[in-house]
Scaffold this motif. Structure first.
Motif, PDB file in Angstrom:
ATOM      1  N   MET A   1     -21.225  79.217  74.629  1.00 49.57           N
ATOM      2  CA  MET A   1     -20.340  79.663  75.504  1.00 49.57           C
ATOM      3  C   MET A   1     -19.601  80.964  74.881  1.00 49.57           C
ATOM      4  O   MET A   1     -19.233  81.095  73.726  1.00 49.57           O
ATOM      5  CB  MET A   1     -18.994  78.614  75.302  1.00 49.57           C
ATOM      6  CG  MET A   1     -17.892  78.932  76.323  1.00 49.57           C
ATOM      7  SD  MET A   1     -16.772  77.729  76.466  1.00 49.57           S
ATOM      8  CE  MET A   1     -15.683  77.816  74.950  1.00 49.57           C
ATOM      9  N   ASN A   2     -19.552  82.018  75.669  1.00 53.87           N
ATOM     10  CA  ASN A   2     -19.139  83.210  75.236  1.00 53.87           C
ATOM     11  C   ASN A   2     -18.480  83.796  76.267  1.00 53.87           C
ATOM     12  O   ASN A   2     -18.692  83.708  77.655  1.00 53.87           O
ATOM     13  CB  ASN A   2     -20.383  83.955  75.200  1.00 53.87           C
ATOM     14  CG  ASN A   2     -20.142  85.335  74.671  1.00 53.87           C
ATOM     15  OD1 ASN A   2     -19.075  85.687  74.062  1.00 53.87           O
ATOM     16  ND2 ASN A   2     -21.128  86.217  74.176  1.00 53.87           N
ATOM     17  N   LEU A   3     -17.264  84.572  76.293  1.00 51.67           N
ATOM     18  CA  LEU A   3     -16.478  85.056  77.122  1.00 51.67           C
ATOM     19  C   LEU A   3     -15.392  86.268  76.278  1.00 51.67           C
ATOM     20  O   LEU A   3     -15.104  86.125  75.040  1.00 51.67           O
ATOM     21  CB  LEU A   3     -15.229  83.694  77.454  1.00 51.67           C
ATOM     22  CG  LEU A   3     -14.047  84.514  78.151  1.00 51.67           C
ATOM     23  CD1 LEU A   3     -14.686  85.002  79.650  1.00 51.67           C
ATOM     24  CD2 LEU A   3     -13.165  83.368  78.438  1.00 51.67           C
ATOM     25  N   LYS A   4     -15.407  87.262  76.684  1.00 47.01           N
ATOM     26  CA  LYS A   4     -14.498  88.292  76.542  1.00 47.01           C
ATOM     27  C   LYS A   4     -13.474  88.824  77.391  1.00 47.01           C
ATOM     28  O   LYS A   4     -14.055  89.010  78.595  1.00 47.01           O
ATOM     29  CB  LYS A   4     -15.377  89.621  75.863  1.00 47.01           C
ATOM     30  CG  LYS A   4     -14.646  90.477  75.310  1.00 47.01           C
ATOM     31  CD  LYS A   4     -15.264  91.779  74.853  1.00 47.01           C
ATOM     32  CE  LYS A   4     -14.559  92.650  74.091  1.00 47.01           C
ATOM     33  NZ  LYS A   4     -15.149  93.768  73.325  1.00 47.01           N
ATOM     34  N   ILE A   5     -12.238  88.786  77.265  1.00 46.38           N
ATOM     35  CA  ILE A   5     -11.382  89.161  78.462  1.00 46.38           C
ATOM     36  C   ILE A   5     -10.121  89.907  77.590  1.00 46.38           C
ATOM     37  O   ILE A   5      -9.837  89.272  76.413  1.00 46.38           O
ATOM     38  CB  ILE A   5     -10.936  87.786  78.883  1.00 46.38           C
ATOM     39  CG1 ILE A   5      -9.807  88.252  80.249  1.00 46.38           C
ATOM     40  CG2 ILE A   5     -10.277  86.583  78.260  1.00 46.38           C
ATOM     41  CD1 ILE A   5      -9.527  87.108  81.131  1.00 46.38           C
ATOM     42  N   LYS A   6      -9.342  90.605  78.238  1.00 46.47           N
ATOM     43  CA  LYS A   6      -8.209  91.137  77.762  1.00 46.47           C
ATOM     44  C   LYS A   6      -7.065  89.814  77.462  1.00 46.47           C
ATOM     45  O   LYS A   6      -6.949  89.354  78.411  1.00 46.47           O
ATOM     46  CB  LYS A   6      -7.749  92.408  78.424  1.00 46.47           C
ATOM     47  CG  LYS A   6      -8.525  93.559  78.479  1.00 46.47           C
ATOM     48  CD  LYS A   6      -7.738  94.608  78.958  1.00 46.47           C
ATOM     49  CE  LYS A   6      -8.444  96.029  78.696  1.00 46.47           C
ATOM     50  NZ  LYS A   6      -8.320  96.196  77.324  1.00 46.47           N
TER      51      LYS A   6
ATOM     52  N   GLU B   1      -5.934  92.097  71.088  1.00 48.56           N
ATOM     53  CA  GLU B   1      -6.082  92.864  72.239  1.00 48.56           C
ATOM     54  C   GLU B   1      -7.136  92.178  73.050  1.00 48.56           C
ATOM     55  O   GLU B   1      -6.857  92.193  74.501  1.00 48.56           O
ATOM     56  CB  GLU B   1      -6.815  94.420  72.049  1.00 48.56           C
ATOM     57  CG  GLU B   1      -6.769  95.243  73.286  1.00 48.56           C
ATOM     58  CD  GLU B   1      -7.300  96.596  72.965  1.00 48.56           C
ATOM     59  OE1 GLU B   1      -7.838  97.150  74.003  1.00 48.56           O
ATOM     60  OE2 GLU B   1      -7.265  97.074  71.733  1.00 48.56           O
ATOM     61  N   ASN B   2      -8.053  91.447  72.624  1.00 47.72           N
ATOM     62  CA  ASN B   2      -9.280  90.897  73.486  1.00 47.72           C
ATOM     63  C   ASN B   2      -9.438  89.442  72.801  1.00 47.72           C
ATOM     64  O   ASN B   2      -9.293  89.217  71.739  1.00 47.72           O
ATOM     65  CB  ASN B   2     -10.455  91.629  73.363  1.00 47.72           C
ATOM     66  CG  ASN B   2     -10.261  92.980  74.285  1.00 47.72           C
ATOM     67  OD1 ASN B   2      -9.874  93.003  75.263  1.00 47.72           O
ATOM     68  ND2 ASN B   2     -10.710  94.064  73.685  1.00 47.72           N
ATOM     69  N   VAL B   3      -9.633  88.667  73.796  1.00 46.62           N
ATOM     70  CA  VAL B   3     -10.180  87.269  73.250  1.00 46.62           C
ATOM     71  C   VAL B   3     -11.723  86.818  73.579  1.00 46.62           C
ATOM     72  O   VAL B   3     -12.217  87.454  74.549  1.00 46.62           O
ATOM     73  CB  VAL B   3      -9.116  86.105  74.077  1.00 46.62           C
ATOM     74  CG1 VAL B   3      -9.747  84.728  73.720  1.00 46.62           C
ATOM     75  CG2 VAL B   3      -7.842  86.273  73.721  1.00 46.62           C
TER      76      VAL B   3
ATOM     77  N   GLU C   1     -10.283  85.698  88.165  1.00 48.04           N
ATOM     78  CA  GLU C   1     -10.569  87.086  87.949  1.00 48.04           C
ATOM     79  C   GLU C   1     -11.938  87.521  88.079  1.00 48.04           C
ATOM     80  O   GLU C   1     -12.658  86.629  87.665  1.00 48.04           O
ATOM     81  CB  GLU C   1      -9.859  87.353  86.658  1.00 48.04           C
ATOM     82  CG  GLU C   1      -9.620  88.564  86.008  1.00 48.04           C
ATOM     83  CD  GLU C   1      -8.757  89.697  86.794  1.00 48.04           C
ATOM     84  OE1 GLU C   1      -8.826  90.665  86.841  1.00 48.04           O
ATOM     85  OE2 GLU C   1      -7.583  89.090  87.081  1.00 48.04           O
ATOM     86  N   ASN C   2     -12.077  88.699  88.376  1.00 52.33           N
ATOM     87  CA  ASN C   2     -13.594  88.943  88.693  1.00 52.33           C
ATOM     88  C   ASN C   2     -13.946  90.041  87.409  1.00 52.33           C
ATOM     89  O   ASN C   2     -13.249  90.239  86.924  1.00 52.33           O
ATOM     90  CB  ASN C   2     -13.697  89.539  89.872  1.00 52.33           C
ATOM     91  CG  ASN C   2     -13.675  88.762  91.048  1.00 52.33           C
ATOM     92  OD1 ASN C   2     -14.340  87.549  91.005  1.00 52.33           O
ATOM     93  ND2 ASN C   2     -13.045  88.930  92.197  1.00 52.33           N
ATOM     94  N   ASP C   3     -15.259  90.192  87.404  1.00 57.64           N
ATOM     95  CA  ASP C   3     -15.500  91.304  86.256  1.00 57.64           C
ATOM     96  C   ASP C   3     -15.366  90.756  84.976  1.00 57.64           C
ATOM     97  O   ASP C   3     -14.944  91.665  84.269  1.00 57.64           O
ATOM     98  CB  ASP C   3     -15.332  92.579  86.830  1.00 57.64           C
ATOM     99  CG  ASP C   3     -15.819  92.968  88.134  1.00 57.64           C
ATOM    100  OD1 ASP C   3     -16.855  92.611  88.356  1.00 57.64           O
ATOM    101  OD2 ASP C   3     -14.957  93.671  88.667  1.00 57.64           O
TER     102      ASP C   3
END
Length: 86
Positions: free
Chosen positions: A1-6, A84-86, A57-59
Motif C-alpha cells: 500500500m502506497n499513497l502520497k497526498i497533501k 506537509e504530505n502524508v 479526489e482525483n490525481d
C-alpha cells in the motif's frame, strides 16, 4: 500500500466524511470509514446505516488499495498531523 497526498487535502476529505458518520454503537458500520485508491482516484466512504457518503479526489499518486478504519480514531489522527504530505 502506497499513497502520497497533501495533508490539508486529506484533512478536508476525512473531516467531511466523518460528519456523515453517526457512530451508533448498535450499528457497527456507522463507526467505520472505507478508504480506497483506484487508478489515482481516492474515495473515502462513511455511512449512517441508511445512506452512504463518499468524498473523492482525483490525481492522487499511489498504488491501488482498500482499507477500513475506525472513523473517530482516524479523524483524530489525521487532524493532529502536521507534515506537509502524508
Amino acid at each position: 500500500m502506497n499513497l502520497k497526498i497533501k495533508t490539508d487535502t486529506l484533512k478536508t476529505m476525512v473531516s467531511k466524511a466523518a460528519k456523515a458518520s453517526i457512530n451508533n454503537k448498535m450499528v457497527p458500520l456507522t463507526g467505520l470509514m472505507n478508504i480506497e485508491l483506484v487508478n489515482g482516484k481516492l474515495n473515502i466512504t462513511t455511512s449512517d446505516a441508511v445512506n452512504f457518503f463518499t468524498v473523492s479526489e482525483n490525481d492522487i499518486a499511489g498504488e491501488n488499495f482498500s482499507v477500513v478504519v475506525l472513523t473517530d480514531l482516524f479523524n483524530k489522527l489525521v487532524s493532529k498531523t502536521t507534515s506537509e504530505n502524508v
